[in-house]
Design a protein around this motif. Structure first.
Motif: not given
Ligand SMILES: *[C@@H]1O[C@H](CO)[C@@H](O)[C@H](O)[C@H]1NC(C)=O
Ligand SMILES: *[C@@H]1O[C@H](CO)[C@@H](O)[C@H](O)[C@H]1NC(C)=O
Length: 540
Positions: A384, A391-392, A345, A381, A386, A342, A388
């Protein structure tokens, strides 16, 4: 000598010193790496040029030695010598002439190609050199680097496990003199004295193989700076808007005076959890950056570590590893909350944005501000692919117990990169009770103040770069994948000024962080107001 006179002398010596310094190159590791590869291209060209030049000079040299040889034997009467002389003056001379011409051509060609290579790419200018000098002065000041070792490129780091760093090359006497003049022109008389002294002993060391500066150049500057240091201290005190001196004069006779007794004997006593004067705040900031403990063992006794899911199903299997760093204000480190993948990323997404977020001033130089020397990029967000970052963000919500799922509740991740000397002076993340103004004031009123700060370290920092809270007496050492979390507002929604914090200058390496600021108004369900005026949140 008066201030004005000496300033004039020094300014003449250092050429023009602009008020604003660009630390663009010095404070960005990625920029420095770019510069190294650019310099390499130029050096490759110079190397080719040298090889060609040696080749041409070889012909010139053999012409010269051939003539000398003949002359020493002085035999123009020999028919062979006579033939050779005529050959030298005709064919050989043509070769020499061609070579000399070719060399002019190659010199011009090299100059032209290097110039056009440099024209297309940002290169440091005089301003950047001033910026680099200022950054070194500041690092020495903040970390009290040993002035016997620093000019030799030897640095002892700070932190829980301080490493030592040796540079590949050392500062010359002239470098120390240059840096000293900079310290002087910024009114840092104490630092200027130290750098001039370093210039003196460096020039002694250099005596053997050509000193870069002479005693005659350095000594008068040192003497007059000491005089000025003492008179500024006597007349204006040790610190002001644009000057600094030591608390005690350099002159022994002056220093022994009764009035300097308190300064000579002064023992630092931390002043925590209260308003600090600028000088006190800076002193606390520097001490915390160096890793000094400002709280008593009793004050630190209540701090502990615990595991918690913070009421979130997301965290049941992998509970938060909470290290409580301060209870009031509540500051914690959430260890290893973000994975290496992460972290990678975040850096990949931020890299190109950091590059484009820089801008040039009208004079063509890159501009930066002295109070925040870093580069930032905002990454929503949904940019991105992916997933990631989304999710974070969920993990931010779970670990803080706060709502983060829309842009009123929380801001996008802001990624910042600090290079060598990169720092952020003391500030609060909330508005300090001021009504928001500026282009986004209405929006800020709608979303409310910044309730909490969630900051993940995206890199380890080999030395320096701590996050410090001068009023709370807390130092947080960067740790890749771990998160510093604190509440900027108390339970009644009022700003807690003990959360004033700063980013210490990076001493070695570079520092990456990403912030998520969580706003107040959307949290009315997640965090209802406290019952008393001074209640504070103490989770997770
Ligand atoms: C200089 O170099 C250029 C390019 O290599 C060449 O075209 C030109 O003829 C040279 N001039 C001389 C005087 O050698
Ligand atoms: C600075 O370093 C020198 C050389 O290593 C050492 O002798 C000296 O004691 C150091 N000074 C301080 C103040 O630590």
């Amino acid at each position: 000598m008066r201030v004005g006179q000496l300033t004039a002398v020094v300014l003449v010596a250092t050429a023009s010193v602009a008020a604003a310094y660009s630390e663009e190159f010095f404070s960005s590791t990625s920029r420095l790496e770019q510069l190294v590869s650019r310099e390499e291209v130029v050096v490759d060209r110079l190397e080719r040029y040298l090889e060609d030049a040696y080749q041409s000079l070889e012909n010139v040299r053999s012409y010269v030695s051939s003539f000398r040889e003949m002359r020493s034997l002085s035999s123009i009467h020999h028919p062979v010598d006579a033939f050779l002389m005529v050959r030298r003056l005709t064919v050989d001379w043509d070769i020499v002439e061609d070579d000399l011409r070719r060399q002019i051509n190659q010199t011009q060609e090299t100059l032209g190609s290097v110039a056009s290579f440099r024209a297309d790419r940002p290169y440091p200018a005089a301003d950047d050199l001033h910026g680099a000098a200022v950054a070194l002065i500041r690092l020495q000041d903040t970390y009290q680097l040993n002035m016997t070792r620093l000019p030799r490129g030897h640095i002892v780091g700070v932190g829980p496990d301080p490493a030592e760093f040796q540079s590949a090359q050392q500062l010359t006497a002239r470098d120390c003199l240059f840096i000293g003049k900079h310290a002087f022109s910024r009114g840092l008389y104490n630092a200027a004295i130290e750098w001039f002294e370093a210039a003196l002993w460096r020039t002694e060391e250099e005596q053997g193989d050509g000193a870069t500066a002479t005693r005659d150049e350095i000594e008068p500057l040192l003497t007059s700076t000491i005089k000025l240091h003492d008179s500024v201290l006597e007349e204006q005190g040790p610190r002001g808007e644009d000057w600094r001196t030591n608390p005690v004069p350099v002159d022994r006779h002056l220093a022994s005076q009764e009035r300097y007794q308190p300064a000579r004997l002064a023992v630092f006593a931390p002043k925590l959890h209260q308003q600090q004067a600028d000088a006190e705040e800076e002193d606390h900031f520097h001490r915390l950056c160096r890793g000094e403990r400002l709280r008593t063992p009793a004050e630190e006794a209540d701090l502990s570590c615990h595991l918690t899911a913070n009421g979130s199903p997301l965290l049941v299997l992998a509970p938060l590893r909470v290290e409580v760093l301060s209870l009031r204000p509540y500051i914690v480190m959430l260890h290893q909350l973000v994975t290496d993948a992460e972290v990678a990323t975040f850096q990949q997404l931020a890299g190109p944005r950091l590059a484009t977020s820089r801008h040039r001033a009208t004079d063509g130089h890159f501009v930066s501000s002295m109070s925040r020397i870093s580069k930032n990029a905002w990454i929503p967000d949904d940019e991105d692919p992916s997933g990631t970052l989304a999710r974070v963000t969920q993990r931010v919500a779970a670990s803080s117990g706060l709502k983060c799922d829309n842009d009123r509740a929380a801001e996008a991740f802001q990624v910042a990169n600090y290079g060598i000397g990169g720092l952020y002076v003391t500030h609060t993340d909330h508005h300090m009770g001021e009504v928001p103004h500026g282009p986004h004031a209405d929006w800020e009123t709608v979303i409310g103040d910044r309730l909490a700060t969630w900051m993940v370290y995206l890199s380890d920092v080999p030395s320096g770069g701590a996050t410090v809270f001068p009023r709370a007496g807390v130092t947080v050492w960067p740790e890749r994948g771990s998160v510093a979390f604190w509440w900027n507002l108390n339970a009644a929604g009022r700003g807690d000024d003990d959360t004033k914090h700063a980013a210490c200058p990076v001493l070695h390496g570079s520092k990456w962080v990403s912030n998520k600021w969580i706003h107040y108004n959307e949290q009315f369900r997640a965090k209802p107001c406290g019952l008393t005026e001074d209640a504070v949140h103490q989770t997770p």
